[in-house]
Design a protein around this motif. Sequence first.
Motif, PDB file in Angstrom:
ATOM      1  N   GLY A   1       0.805  -1.224   0.000  1.00  0.00           N
ATOM      2  CA  GLY A   1       0.000   0.000   0.000  1.00  0.00           C
ATOM      3  C   GLY A   1       0.832   1.263   0.000  1.00  0.00           C
ATOM      4  O   GLY A   1       1.138   1.821  -1.042  1.00  0.00           O
ATOM      5  N   THR A   2       1.227   1.719   1.214  1.00  0.00           N
ATOM      6  CA  THR A   2       1.985   2.963   1.306  1.00  0.00           C
ATOM      7  C   THR A   2       3.259   2.827   2.141  1.00  0.00           C
ATOM      8  O   THR A   2       3.948   3.818   2.373  1.00  0.00           O
ATOM      9  CB  THR A   2       1.128   4.071   1.962  1.00  0.00           C
ATOM     10  OG1 THR A   2       0.665   3.559   3.211  1.00  0.00           O
ATOM     11  CG2 THR A   2      -0.073   4.438   1.112  1.00  0.00           C
TER      12      THR A   2
ATOM     13  N   GLN B   1       5.199   3.956  -4.773  1.00  0.00           N
ATOM     14  CA  GLN B   1       3.741   3.920  -4.979  1.00  0.00           C
ATOM     15  C   GLN B   1       3.381   4.289  -6.405  1.00  0.00           C
ATOM     16  O   GLN B   1       2.520   3.660  -7.026  1.00  0.00           O
ATOM     17  CB  GLN B   1       3.040   4.896  -4.030  1.00  0.00           C
ATOM     18  CG  GLN B   1       3.027   4.419  -2.594  1.00  0.00           C
ATOM     19  CD  GLN B   1       2.367   5.443  -1.692  1.00  0.00           C
ATOM     20  OE1 GLN B   1       1.262   5.899  -1.960  1.00  0.00           O
ATOM     21  NE2 GLN B   1       3.044   5.800  -0.620  1.00  0.00           N
TER      22      GLN B   1
ATOM     23  N   ASN C   1       1.576   1.616  -8.546  1.00  0.00           N
ATOM     24  CA  ASN C   1       0.153   1.895  -8.790  1.00  0.00           C
ATOM     25  C   ASN C   1      -0.130   2.300 -10.235  1.00  0.00           C
ATOM     26  O   ASN C   1      -1.160   1.921 -10.781  1.00  0.00           O
ATOM     27  CB  ASN C   1      -0.348   3.038  -7.900  1.00  0.00           C
ATOM     28  CG  ASN C   1      -0.402   2.666  -6.427  1.00  0.00           C
ATOM     29  OD1 ASN C   1       0.140   1.659  -6.025  1.00  0.00           O
ATOM     30  ND2 ASN C   1      -1.060   3.500  -5.634  1.00  0.00           N
TER      31      ASN C   1
HETATM   32  C1  LIG Z   1      -1.258   3.165  -4.186  1.00  0.00           C
HETATM   33  O1  LIG Z   1      -2.130   2.092  -3.929  1.00  0.00           O
HETATM   34  C2  LIG Z   1      -2.326   1.803  -2.562  1.00  0.00           C
HETATM   35  C3  LIG Z   1      -3.249   0.605  -2.460  1.00  0.00           C
HETATM   36  O2  LIG Z   1      -2.646  -0.518  -2.987  1.00  0.00           O
HETATM   37  C4  LIG Z   1      -2.937   3.009  -1.846  1.00  0.00           C
HETATM   38  O3  LIG Z   1      -3.048   2.733  -0.480  1.00  0.00           O
HETATM   39  C5  LIG Z   1      -2.010   4.216  -2.049  1.00  0.00           C
HETATM   40  O4  LIG Z   1      -2.596   5.361  -1.482  1.00  0.00           O
HETATM   41  C6  LIG Z   1      -1.759   4.441  -3.538  1.00  0.00           C
HETATM   42  N1  LIG Z   1      -0.815   5.523  -3.671  1.00  0.00           N
HETATM   43  C7  LIG Z   1      -0.851   6.415  -4.645  1.00  0.00           C
HETATM   44  C8  LIG Z   1       0.187   7.488  -4.623  1.00  0.00           C
HETATM   45  O5  LIG Z   1      -1.674   6.358  -5.542  1.00  0.00           O
END
Ligand SMILES: *[C@@H]1O[C@H](CO)[C@@H](O)[C@H](O)[C@H]1NC(C)=O
Length: 241
Positions: free
Chosen positions: A146-147, A177, A181
């Motif tokens: 996740g983070t 991330q 992501n």
């Molecule tokens: C990336 O994905 C995670 C969940 O897997 C989420 O918690 C996190 O906030 C996301 N971060 C960004 C920068 O999009």
Amino acid sequence: MRCLLFLLLWGLPQIRRTSEVPQRNFPFRCLQISSFLNRSWARTDGLAWLGELQPYVWKNDSDTIRFLKPWSQGTFSDQQWEELQHLFRVYRSSVTRDIQEFAKMLHTAYPLEVQVSAGCEVHPGNTSESFLYVAFQGRDILSFQGTSWVPAPDTPQWVARVIEVLNDDQGTSEMVQSLLNDTCPQFVRGLLETGKSELDRQEQSRASAGLIAGAVLVSLLIAGGLLTCWFKKRSSYQDIL
Ligand SMILES: *[C@@H]1O[C@H](CO)[C@@H](O)[C@H](O)[C@H]1NC(C)=O
Ligand SMILES: *[C@@H]1O[C@H](CO)[C@@H](O)[C@H](O)[C@H]1NC(C)=O
Ligand SMILES: *[C@@H]1O[C@H](CO)[C@@H](O)[C@H](O)[C@H]1NC(C)=O
Ligand SMILES: *[C@@H]1O[C@H](CO)[C@@H](O)[C@H](O)[C@H]1NC(C)=O
């Protein structure tokens, strides 16, 4: 006769079942192997797979990631690819330095090996799943969830210190991330397009190999079944006689 009929009724659907081609996903997996013989000798090599095809290799001696397929750049423009490669180049030199610093801080004995396995899988319906795991001396020690960085179950005490340092680094966490992501699924969607014909061809040869294996297996089962039926019948005749 009833035996034979039963076998046919049972056998035919089995052949059909083994020949069905399931809709498969193609996970994208990158593997980084960093070896440290002593304080001054280190190398990092990278490999990546899409399903079972290997579109990239990155040797320590090279500044650039080598394309092993004509479709390796996916739908990224030259500029997007150059930016990504630059990012990985910076990552490679800083990860080497960071591991050497951790080794110093924790008084770890050489030689060391660190493996990072990361990637993502795009599912039908445009959802995706990403992962990043780190192993030390062949054993999982931590992952990114996740983070933040989290320890693997039953890791030694020193892993907690490494995680503390990693989680203090907000910049790296945001970068990871964004790579996991956004960049990874976007890049893989492109690869699935540019590599489609080779991925399809591979699926087809796998499916026909499966079909042949399935047909042989079912024939053997039917032959075995017939023999059993025949023996049973013979012994029941013998009972009567
Ligand atoms: C990336 O994905 C995670 C969940 O897997 C989420 O918690 C996190 O906030 C996301 N971060 C960004 C920068 O999009
Ligand atoms: C580290 O290992 C390399 C390769 O075996 C060797 O050439 C070098 O002398 C070693 N350096 C130190 C400081 O031990
Ligand atoms: C690996 O690459 C780095 C950076 O280019 C270099 O300093 C190092 O000597 C290389 N390691 C080996 C074992 O060749
Ligand atoms: C899939 O989702 C991504 C972002 O989540 C978007 O950019 C892309 O256009 C979508 N693709 C399709 C085919 O819907």
